[in-house]
Design an enzyme around this catalytic site. Structure first.
Site, PDB file in Angstrom:
ATOM      1  CB  SER A  63      29.398  26.138  69.836  1.00  0.00           C
ATOM      2  OG  SER A  63      30.319  26.993  70.479  1.00  0.00           O
ATOM      3  CE1 TYR A  79      25.190  28.966  71.754  1.00  0.00           C
ATOM      4  CE2 TYR A  79      27.492  28.719  72.380  1.00  0.00           C
ATOM      5  CZ  TYR A  79      26.515  28.812  71.403  1.00  0.00           C
ATOM      6  OH  TYR A  79      26.860  28.742  70.078  1.00  0.00           O
ATOM      7  CE  LYS A  83      24.936  25.860  69.679  1.00  0.00           C
ATOM      8  NZ  LYS A  83      24.278  25.640  68.391  1.00  0.00           N
ATOM      9  CB  THR A 114      25.563  37.006  64.579  1.00  0.00           C
ATOM     10  OG1 THR A 114      25.898  36.571  65.897  1.00  0.00           O
ATOM     11  CG2 THR A 114      26.203  36.098  63.545  1.00  0.00           C
TER      12      THR A 114
END
Length: 159
Positions: A63, A79, A83, A114
């Protein structure tokens, strides 16, 4: 039996909190465990089969959130950290495994529609389109040997 290509696409977002509200450290560890260490563990498990393969591609859905140079977020700390850790881990593996014929690819798929955030999002890409673009990137002939973070829009995201 052989494996020619391994695609790491498992990922979780974790809890989004402001540091002033207190972080969920067990949750942060879970996110790092899935998003970064999970890819390392699965790669290690598949190396015996990949050693006998011909393509030897290890591809990771990463990402732009893992880019330190272009960081813009004020939250999603776990997050982003996960990554960045994935990218760093794969850079080390690339250094180690390229002499054995391996090629590692990192890919930013863009904002996909998603349930990662708990509800289906109104994003830029549907999963089918995102998968098609990812595969194009994974099979693209690379002119440089250095590991980069390719983006779905054709750009390269700075580390």
């Amino acid at each position: 039996e052989t494996v020619d290509m391994l695609i790491h696409c498992a990922g979780i977002n974790g809890t989004i909190r402001d540091i002033r509200d207190g972080y969920d450290y067990p949750g942060m560890l879970r996110t790092l465990n899935v998003n970064a260490l999970g890819a390392i563990r699965v790669t290690e498990a598949f190396l015996p089969l990949m050693d006998r393969g011909t393509d030897k591609k290890i591809c990771c859905i990463s990402s732009e959130a893992g880019s330190i140079g272009t960081c813009w977020r004020e939250d999603e700390t776990e997050y982003c950290m996960s990554k960045a850790a994935l990218n760093a881990g794969m850079a080390v593996l690339s250094n180690r495994l390229k002499k054995d014929g391996y090629e590692i690819r990192l890919y930013h798929p863009g904002w996909m529609n998603t349930y990662m955030m708990g509800t289906k999002e109104d994003a830029d890409l549907n999963p089918e389109e995102a998968a098609r673009l990812a595969l194009q990137s994974f099979f693209k002939i690379r002119e440089q040997e250095k590991l980069v973070l390719d983006s779905y829009d054709g750009s390269i995201i700075p580390w």
